[in-house]
Design a protein around this motif. Structure first.
Motif, short mmCIF file in Angstrom:
data_model
loop_
_atom_site.label_atom_id
_atom_site.label_comp_id
_atom_site.label_asym_id
_atom_site.label_seq_id
_atom_site.Cartn_x
_atom_site.Cartn_y
_atom_site.Cartn_z
N THR A 1 0.82 -1.21 0.00
CA THR A 1 0.00 0.00 0.00
C THR A 1 0.86 1.27 0.00
N ARG B 1 0.09 5.76 0.31
CA ARG B 1 -0.96 6.77 0.55
C ARG B 1 -1.47 7.33 -0.76
N ASP B 2 -0.56 7.48 -1.73
CA ASP B 2 -0.94 7.98 -3.05
C ASP B 2 -0.36 7.05 -4.12
N ARG C 1 -4.27 1.68 -2.30
CA ARG C 1 -4.27 2.94 -1.55
C ARG C 1 -4.60 2.68 -0.08
N LEU C 2 -3.84 3.31 0.83
CA LEU C 2 -4.16 3.20 2.26
C LEU C 2 -3.50 4.33 3.04
N ASP C 3 -4.29 4.94 3.91
CA ASP C 3 -3.75 5.83 4.94
C ASP C 3 -4.05 5.16 6.28
N ASP D 1 -6.55 6.59 8.80
CA ASP D 1 -7.95 6.81 8.42
C ASP D 1 -8.69 5.46 8.38
N GLU E 1 -11.62 4.69 7.55
CA GLU E 1 -12.42 4.48 6.33
C GLU E 1 -11.54 3.99 5.18
N SER E 2 -10.31 4.47 5.14
CA SER E 2 -9.37 4.03 4.12
C SER E 2 -9.07 2.54 4.31
N ALA F 1 -12.12 0.52 3.23
CA ALA F 1 -12.22 0.47 1.76
C ALA F 1 -11.24 -0.55 1.20
N LEU F 2 -10.04 -0.60 1.77
CA LEU F 2 -9.04 -1.57 1.31
C LEU F 2 -9.54 -3.00 1.58
#
Ligand SMILES: NC(=O)c1ccc[n+]([C@@H]2O[C@H](COP(=O)([O-])OP(=O)(O)OC[C@H]3O[C@@H](n4cnc5c(N)ncnc54)[C@H](OP(=O)(O)O)[C@@H]3O)[C@@H](O)[C@H]2O)c1
Length: 228
Positions: free
Chosen positions: A33, A35-36, A58-60, A63, A65-66, A69-70
């Motif tokens: 992963t 962040r961008d 993508r992963l933060d 967060d 929610e991130s 989503a992953l």
């Protein structure tokens, strides 16, 4: 034989990128992963060199929610190892009473609560006895703090160690490692560090492979047990 899969959370550069190389070299499927992901040049080059074996996501870690989503995007895959590598080291030369509260909060979320929150989010995807590894530091050892300095970073990694120990008690069937990678030449470790990314990544992969006992261990990249 079907290959194994590792999720490396925080693999855009430094140790995470080195671990991606190491596990690809071992024939594993790697989910790495950033962040961008659009700017994750090194990961995209690695993906081109290992067709089909590396997915960039993508992963933060700060967060939730991130993370959710992953987990949704990875639905249907089984993870044989989860390794949360991401970390930050701000305010290194500043005593804690001079750090603004929002700086303290940010470092604790990225380094301590975020990694364990992510592990809980990934729980449905983990193979039954899959090890979960959190990248801590020897600086997170309270017993080992004989020199001071790096106050916020030390405390955030000590908090990670404690959150990981509570996580291990919630998931008693699982090997959990809080891993010190050595002092390594990365953006964070600086150019004078004695250990290369390759050495550290190889050592950590061997330590993870050898650790099949359920419960938590605080280990370095050579398998030595560190004092809490
Ligand atoms: N190097 C050492 O000597 C040493 C020693 C002990 C422990 N550690 C630990 O090892 C880990 C990796 O360190 P490193 O030396 O490779 O450092 P690094 O070169 O500074 O890389 C840090 C990595 O963490 C990612 N990251 C930071 N904040 C994130 C967030 N909110 N969400 C997702 N990813 C995030 C960065 O992504 P971006 O590229 O997007 O910023 C980058 O991939 C850290 O946990 C660090 O504390 C390092």
């Amino acid at each position: 034989m079907p290959s194994h899969t590792i999720l490396l959370a925080g693999a855009n550069r430094g140790l995470g990128l080195g671990l991606a190389r190491e596990y690809l070299g071992r024939g594993w499927q790697v989910v790495a992963t950033a962040r961008d992901p659009d700017k994750a040049k090194a990961l995209h080059e690695l993906r081109s060199a290992h067709q089909g074996a590396l997915a960039v996501e993508r992963l933060d870690v700060a967060d939730p929610e991130s993370g959710a989503a992953l987990a949704g995007r990875l639905d249907g895959r089984t993870l044989d190892v989860l390794f949360v590598v991401a970390g930050v080291s701000g305010y290194k030369d500043v005593p804690i009473h001079e750090v603004p509260p929002e700086g303290v909060a940010r470092e604790f979320v990225v380094n301590a609560s975020g990694p364990v929150t992510l592990a809980e989010t990934m729980q449905p995807l983990l193979a039954p006895n899959a090890p979960v590894v959190f990248m801590t530091s020897v600086l997170g050892s309270i017993a080992g703090n004989t020199t001071g300095g790096w106050e916020l970073y030390r405390a955030s990694k000590a908090a990670l160690n404690m959150f990981a120990s509570s996580y291990a008690l919630r998931h008693r069937e699982r090997p959990v490692i809080v891993m010190h990678p050595g002092w390594v030449r990365t953006d964070m470790g600086g150019p004078n560090a004695p250990v290369s990314v390759e050495q550290s990544a190889r050592g950590m992969a061997e330590v993870i492979e050898a650790r099949t006992t359920p419960g938590i261990a605080y280990l370095d990249y050579q398998g030595a047990t560190l004092p809490w």
